[in-house]
Motif scaffolding. Sequence first.
Motif, mmCIF file in Angstrom:
data_model
loop_
_atom_site.group_PDB
_atom_site.id
_atom_site.type_symbol
_atom_site.label_atom_id
_atom_site.label_comp_id
_atom_site.label_asym_id
_atom_site.label_seq_id
_atom_site.Cartn_x
_atom_site.Cartn_y
_atom_site.Cartn_z
ATOM 1 N N ALA A 220 -11.134 -8.428 -5.358
ATOM 2 C CA ALA A 220 -11.031 -6.976 -5.158
ATOM 3 C C ALA A 220 -9.641 -6.596 -4.661
ATOM 4 N N GLY A 221 -9.094 -7.427 -3.789
ATOM 5 C CA GLY A 221 -7.742 -7.164 -3.291
ATOM 6 C C GLY A 221 -6.708 -7.221 -4.397
ATOM 7 N N ASP A 222 -6.817 -8.248 -5.229
ATOM 8 C CA ASP A 222 -5.858 -8.409 -6.324
ATOM 9 C C ASP A 222 -5.966 -7.268 -7.343
ATOM 10 N N ARG A 223 -7.206 -6.854 -7.626
ATOM 11 C CA ARG A 223 -7.404 -5.835 -8.663
ATOM 12 C C ARG A 223 -7.065 -4.426 -8.211
ATOM 13 N N PHE A 224 -7.486 -4.081 -6.998
ATOM 14 C CA PHE A 224 -7.453 -2.669 -6.610
ATOM 15 C C PHE A 224 -6.599 -2.346 -5.382
ATOM 16 N N TYR A 225 -6.202 -3.366 -4.609
ATOM 17 C CA TYR A 225 -5.521 -3.088 -3.339
ATOM 18 C C TYR A 225 -4.180 -3.820 -3.219
ATOM 19 N N LYS A 226 -3.554 -4.142 -4.361
ATOM 20 C CA LYS A 226 -2.242 -4.795 -4.367
ATOM 21 C C LYS A 226 -2.231 -6.083 -3.527
ATOM 22 N N GLY A 227 -3.356 -6.808 -3.601
ATOM 23 C CA GLY A 227 -3.449 -8.078 -2.893
ATOM 24 C C GLY A 227 -3.754 -7.977 -1.406
ATOM 25 N N ASP A 228 -4.046 -6.757 -0.930
ATOM 26 C CA ASP A 228 -4.282 -6.543 0.508
ATOM 27 C C ASP A 228 -5.737 -6.865 0.859
ATOM 28 N N LYS A 229 -5.996 -8.117 1.227
ATOM 29 C CA LYS A 229 -7.368 -8.543 1.539
ATOM 30 C C LYS A 229 -7.892 -7.884 2.816
ATOM 31 N N GLU A 230 -7.021 -7.638 3.762
ATOM 32 C CA GLU A 230 -7.448 -7.008 5.012
ATOM 33 C C GLU A 230 -7.988 -5.610 4.748
ATOM 34 N N ARG A 231 -7.343 -4.900 3.859
ATOM 35 C CA ARG A 231 -7.799 -3.541 3.519
ATOM 36 C C ARG A 231 -9.175 -3.577 2.860
ATOM 37 N N VAL A 232 -9.373 -4.565 1.970
ATOM 38 C CA VAL A 232 -10.691 -4.734 1.337
ATOM 39 C C VAL A 232 -11.752 -5.012 2.404
ATOM 40 N N ALA A 233 -11.439 -5.944 3.300
ATOM 41 C CA ALA A 233 -12.398 -6.333 4.343
ATOM 42 C C ALA A 233 -12.781 -5.136 5.201
ATOM 43 N N ARG A 234 -11.776 -4.370 5.612
ATOM 44 C CA ARG A 234 -12.061 -3.192 6.437
ATOM 45 C C ARG A 234 -12.919 -2.180 5.688
ATOM 46 N N GLN A 235 -12.667 -2.038 4.397
ATOM 47 C CA GLN A 235 -13.446 -1.082 3.602
ATOM 48 C C GLN A 235 -14.900 -1.523 3.479
ATOM 49 N N ILE A 236 -15.104 -2.825 3.247
ATOM 50 C CA ILE A 236 -16.467 -3.357 3.140
ATOM 51 C C ILE A 236 -17.234 -3.114 4.438
ATOM 52 N N LEU A 237 -16.598 -3.427 5.570
ATOM 53 C CA LEU A 237 -17.258 -3.236 6.858
ATOM 54 C C LEU A 237 -17.516 -1.761 7.133
ATOM 55 N N TYR A 238 -16.518 -0.924 6.846
ATOM 56 C CA TYR A 238 -16.658 0.518 7.090
ATOM 57 C C TYR A 238 -17.797 1.104 6.255
ATOM 58 N N ASP A 239 -17.865 0.706 4.984
ATOM 59 C CA ASP A 239 -18.898 1.270 4.108
ATOM 60 C C ASP A 239 -20.301 0.899 4.568
#
Length: 283
Positions: free
Chosen positions: A245-264
Amino acid sequence: MSAPPIQWYPGHIARAERQLKEQLKKVDVVLEILDARIPLASHHPQIDNWIGEKPRIMVLNRVDMIPESAKQDWSTWFKSREQEPYFANAKQGKGIKAIKVAAQKKGLAMNKRRRDRGMRPRPVRAVVIGFPNVGKSALINRLVGKKVVVSERRAGVTRQLRWVKISQEIELLDAPGIIPWRLENQQDAIKLAICEDIGQASYDNQVVAAAEVDLLLKLDYGKVLQSRFNLDPTGMTGEAFIQEAGDRFYKGDKERVARQILYDFRTGNMGQIPLELPPSVNK
């Protein structure tokens, strides 16, 4: 992804635990607040020893965040263990009246014993206890009918014990969230972190979000992840899902993906999802 165990025991909780044990001697009834998404993981293992034979009112808060089927399963399970669960959404004020009535009934029994001994009746003394951020302060504000204690969606806001008068019949002790000094069950610790019922300083977002993905897949909620992130998690580990998900949609930002998953999950954007079901009906 390896990470140190989740452990969190700040100084204010250690102090609060000592004070709480002292105050419990003066308390007539205990309101234990559990997170309806994780009723077993959010039960403090030492509470049973602390309160002994004192009457307990068990409140499963955030009932709006689990489906009706899970609520019924938990109700049946607790009743089979001769425990009466009370379900509440303290934020919206649902279920509060039944909890207040239950506490007053405990008070009537207490005052009958006092009268039988030739003592004067007095207000019932109740204490609200539970893990950090399970909704204790929000519940107290609803019971009182106005904002008397600070309530926020994060752990560690309440830092000291204080008595609050609900009515002529009930006095309530607001206690900071308590947590075992050592979390022996790391699966429970992960669930507490996912639900934000433990301080953020104790865990790594990417590790916890990966564990959340693994757990959601185990509980057959993969389609929820797919709809939220436009990515099919089938056959992936949680760590791989975050990477992809980070590679596809967040320019490789895994931390941003993780925060989004937890927030949702924490805000209910994923829908009503219980992370635990009673042992007899676990998927």
